[in-house]
Design a protein around this motif. Structure first.
Motif, PDB file in Angstrom:
ATOM      1  N   PHE A  59       0.841  -1.205   0.000  1.00  0.00           N
ATOM      2  CA  PHE A  59       0.000   0.000   0.000  1.00  0.00           C
ATOM      3  C   PHE A  59       0.870   1.248   0.000  1.00  0.00           C
ATOM      4  O   PHE A  59       0.657   2.180  -0.798  1.00  0.00           O
ATOM      5  N   LEU A  60       1.869   1.301   0.894  1.00  0.00           N
ATOM      6  CA  LEU A  60       2.720   2.488   0.996  1.00  0.00           C
ATOM      7  C   LEU A  60       3.553   2.688  -0.273  1.00  0.00           C
ATOM      8  O   LEU A  60       3.775   3.820  -0.704  1.00  0.00           O
ATOM      9  N   PHE A  61       3.991   1.589  -0.880  1.00  0.00           N
ATOM     10  CA  PHE A  61       4.787   1.715  -2.106  1.00  0.00           C
ATOM     11  C   PHE A  61       3.962   2.370  -3.202  1.00  0.00           C
ATOM     12  O   PHE A  61       4.431   3.290  -3.891  1.00  0.00           O
ATOM     13  N   THR A  62       2.740   1.907  -3.361  1.00  0.00           N
ATOM     14  CA  THR A  62       1.886   2.421  -4.435  1.00  0.00           C
ATOM     15  C   THR A  62       1.359   3.819  -4.138  1.00  0.00           C
ATOM     16  O   THR A  62       1.397   4.701  -4.996  1.00  0.00           O
ATOM     17  N   ARG A  63       0.866   4.025  -2.936  1.00  0.00           N
ATOM     18  CA  ARG A  63       0.152   5.252  -2.613  1.00  0.00           C
ATOM     19  C   ARG A  63       1.043   6.364  -2.085  1.00  0.00           C
ATOM     20  O   ARG A  63       0.639   7.528  -2.071  1.00  0.00           O
ATOM     21  N   MET A  64       2.276   6.017  -1.655  1.00  0.00           N
ATOM     22  CA  MET A  64       3.150   7.035  -1.085  1.00  0.00           C
ATOM     23  C   MET A  64       4.478   7.145  -1.829  1.00  0.00           C
ATOM     24  O   MET A  64       4.790   8.160  -2.415  1.00  0.00           O
ATOM     25  N   TYR A  65       5.263   6.057  -1.815  1.00  0.00           N
ATOM     26  CA  TYR A  65       6.607   6.131  -2.397  1.00  0.00           C
ATOM     27  C   TYR A  65       6.582   6.368  -3.902  1.00  0.00           C
ATOM     28  O   TYR A  65       7.560   6.899  -4.453  1.00  0.00           O
ATOM     29  N   ARG A  66       5.491   5.994  -4.587  1.00  0.00           N
ATOM     30  CA  ARG A  66       5.386   6.236  -6.025  1.00  0.00           C
ATOM     31  C   ARG A  66       4.243   7.200  -6.345  1.00  0.00           C
ATOM     32  O   ARG A  66       3.746   7.244  -7.475  1.00  0.00           O
ATOM     33  N   HIS A  67       3.864   7.986  -5.369  1.00  0.00           N
ATOM     34  CA  HIS A  67       2.880   9.047  -5.606  1.00  0.00           C
ATOM     35  C   HIS A  67       3.488  10.060  -6.572  1.00  0.00           C
ATOM     36  O   HIS A  67       4.697  10.333  -6.525  1.00  0.00           O
ATOM     37  N   PRO A  68       2.700  10.645  -7.492  1.00  0.00           N
ATOM     38  CA  PRO A  68       3.255  11.606  -8.456  1.00  0.00           C
ATOM     39  C   PRO A  68       4.053  12.734  -7.807  1.00  0.00           C
ATOM     40  O   PRO A  68       5.096  13.144  -8.342  1.00  0.00           O
ATOM     41  N   ARG A  69       3.588  13.221  -6.688  1.00  0.00           N
ATOM     42  CA  ARG A  69       4.322  14.304  -6.008  1.00  0.00           C
ATOM     43  C   ARG A  69       5.685  13.815  -5.519  1.00  0.00           C
ATOM     44  O   ARG A  69       6.702  14.494  -5.692  1.00  0.00           O
ATOM     45  N   VAL A  70       5.732  12.622  -4.944  1.00  0.00           N
ATOM     46  CA  VAL A  70       7.000  12.071  -4.470  1.00  0.00           C
ATOM     47  C   VAL A  70       7.895  11.729  -5.648  1.00  0.00           C
ATOM     48  O   VAL A  70       9.118  11.913  -5.594  1.00  0.00           O
ATOM     49  N   ASN A  71       7.308  11.248  -6.751  1.00  0.00           N
ATOM     50  CA  ASN A  71       8.104  10.949  -7.938  1.00  0.00           C
ATOM     51  C   ASN A  71       8.784  12.193  -8.494  1.00  0.00           C
ATOM     52  O   ASN A  71       9.928  12.128  -8.966  1.00  0.00           O
ATOM     53  N   ARG A  72       8.096  13.327  -8.445  1.00  0.00           N
ATOM     54  CA  ARG A  72       8.725  14.576  -8.906  1.00  0.00           C
ATOM     55  C   ARG A  72       9.935  14.920  -8.048  1.00  0.00           C
ATOM     56  O   ARG A  72      10.974  15.356  -8.564  1.00  0.00           O
ATOM     57  N   LEU A  73       9.798  14.726  -6.743  1.00  0.00           N
ATOM     58  CA  LEU A  73      10.926  14.969  -5.846  1.00  0.00           C
ATOM     59  C   LEU A  73      12.075  14.012  -6.146  1.00  0.00           C
ATOM     60  O   LEU A  73      13.249  14.409  -6.145  1.00  0.00           O
ATOM     61  N   ARG A  74      11.743  12.761  -6.401  1.00  0.00           N
ATOM     62  CA  ARG A  74      12.774  11.759  -6.695  1.00  0.00           C
ATOM     63  C   ARG A  74      13.554  12.123  -7.955  1.00  0.00           C
ATOM     64  O   ARG A  74      14.784  12.019  -7.996  1.00  0.00           O
ATOM     65  N   GLU A  75      12.842  12.550  -8.980  1.00  0.00           N
ATOM     66  CA  GLU A  75      13.508  12.901 -10.237  1.00  0.00           C
ATOM     67  C   GLU A  75      14.417  14.107 -10.068  1.00  0.00           C
ATOM     68  O   GLU A  75      15.543  14.134 -10.590  1.00  0.00           O
ATOM     69  N   ALA A  76      13.945  15.112  -9.336  1.00  0.00           N
ATOM     70  CA  ALA A  76      14.767  16.301  -9.099  1.00  0.00           C
ATOM     71  C   ALA A  76      15.987  15.948  -8.250  1.00  0.00           C
ATOM     72  O   ALA A  76      17.102  16.413  -8.524  1.00  0.00           O
TER      73      ALA A  76
END
Length: 401
Positions: A319-336
């Motif tokens: 659940f946390l992987f899908t809904r949090m760690y790969r949330h679009p907002r978190v993904n933007r942070l990861r890419e930056a």
């Protein structure tokens, strides 16, 4: 005369009086056990202080109440001591391992580690456990007589093996290293100071590993709710959490969302700790170990979740992987964040003088050592220092928002 109080321990606990010692022998302390000294050396290290400004999931300036590596580490230490106390283990060793378990993480959480691992692929990759070992055996430079912290064998063993053996009985890489191989820095140190990397670690090390899982599962729920990444009602998708939500709503039907989130978190911790204690006691009774060596020689972990709780905990992680760690907002942070790490790595590789001279290899001109030195330098950065260095070296820095 010793001034510390002796606590009665289980026969399978690690006995500080029978420690295998340190790589560089030192006289005993009259006031602290060897594991208390290890804990204190970790607490006073530069690497530990840097955890204050390293990301857990969110970038550290996102908000005052999100967890950093430091707050997470302190929470892990508290849980590790609690479980150790229930089982009659050495709390100080478990606490030392909990405090050290995240020392090797680079800035920007898993995004930073993934980026460094890609950049270091030709050099064997980047692994935060191996980096923690490098820090406590080489990179910390605080003591006149040696580099590193000169920790006991038992603490080094637990730091390296808390997730299980690194090699199988045939000497092949095991567990998380089955595909990538055991990092060379661990192999090299093991050849100098053998850590028995084909056996399990102590029960105290296993407790620290489970305490880490308990802490980040529970507290990532709290941070995810606080950030608005998912509503509390969606947690009902996880059967383990659905029962907890039902219980809270039955007892406190008019609870505000903030307190509701805290109730969820503390009940998750309680359930997981109680389950680990119960299952571990069951396994220990079945094994009937008479020493810490019996724990190391066991064919399976003695500290574990029950089968039903392991299933529930895995569902929570999904659940946390899908809904949090790969949330679009978190993904933007990861890419930056990955872009910042990549830019810094390539610049320091091209211009090593930009890193300064505070590294054991700084005086060596061997180009083969440079990539690892660059990785060490970046891994030691806090989030804010990495952003600051990128701003110093480049015209434009990705926005971490």
């Amino acid at each position: 005369m010793l001034f510390h109080r002796e606590r009665p321990l289980s026969p399978f606990a690690v006995d500080h009086r029978r420690s295998r010692g340190r790589l560089i022998p030192e006289p005993p302390s009259p006031t602290r056990t060897v594991f208390q000294r290890d804990r204190d050396r970790i607490l006073h290290s530069n690497a530990f202080r840097r955890l204050k400004h390293k990301t857990q999931v969110f970038v550290e300036h996102e908000g005052d109440h999100y967890r950093t590596r430091l707050t997470h580490t302190l929470e892990v230490a508290q849980i590790a001591r609690s479980i150790s106390r229930i089982l009659g283990l050495d709390e100080d060793l478990a606490e030392a391992l909990a405090l050290a378990h995240d020392l090797g993480h680079p800035p920007f959480g898993h995004a930073g580690e993934d980026a460094l691992d890609r950049l270091m692929a030709a050099e064997g990759g980047f692994d935060h456990n191996a980096q923690a070992l490098r820090i406590v055996t080489r990179l910390e430079r605080r003591y006149a007589a040696y580099d590193g912290l000169n920790l006991t064998w038992e603490t080094l063993e637990g730091l390296v093996k808390h997730n299980g053996p690194l090699l199988d009985a045939a000497g092949a890489p095991a567990g998380r290293y089955r595909k990538s191989g055991v990092p060379s820095s661990i192999i090299d140190f093991d050849q100098k100071y053998p850590l028995d990397i084909s056996s399990f670690a102590s029960a105290e090390a296993q407790v620290a590993a489970l305490a880490d899982d308990i802490a980040y599962n529970a507290h990532d729920i709290d941070d995810g709710l606080r950030a608005g990444l998912f509503p509390a009602k969606d947690l009902r998708d996880v059967p383990f959490l659905a029962a907890i939500l039902y219980e809270i709503d039955r007892l406190h039907p008019d609870l505000d969302e903030g307190r509701r989130g805290h109730e969820i978190m503390r009940r998750v911790i309680t359930r997981l700790v109680e389950d680990v204690a119960s299952e571990s006691e069951r396994r220990l009774v079945a094994l009937a170990p008479l020493s810490a060596e019996d724990i190391r020689a066991a064919g399976a972990p003695v500290i574990a979740f029950s089968a039903s709780m392991a299933e529930g905990e895995a569902a929570l992680k999904d659940f946390l992987f899908t809904r949090m760690y790969r949330h679009p907002r978190v993904n933007r942070l990861r890419e930056a964040a990955a872009r910042i790490i990549e830019d810094l790595f390539r610049r320091f590789l091209a211009e090593p003088a930009e890193m300064g001279e505070d590294h054991p290899d700084a005086g060596h001109n061997d180009p083969a050592r440079l990539p690892r030195r660059v990785a060490d330098h970046i891994a030691g950065m806090t989030d804010r220092f990495a952003i600051q260095e990128h701003g110093r070296l480049f015209d434009q820095t990705p926005a971490l928002r």
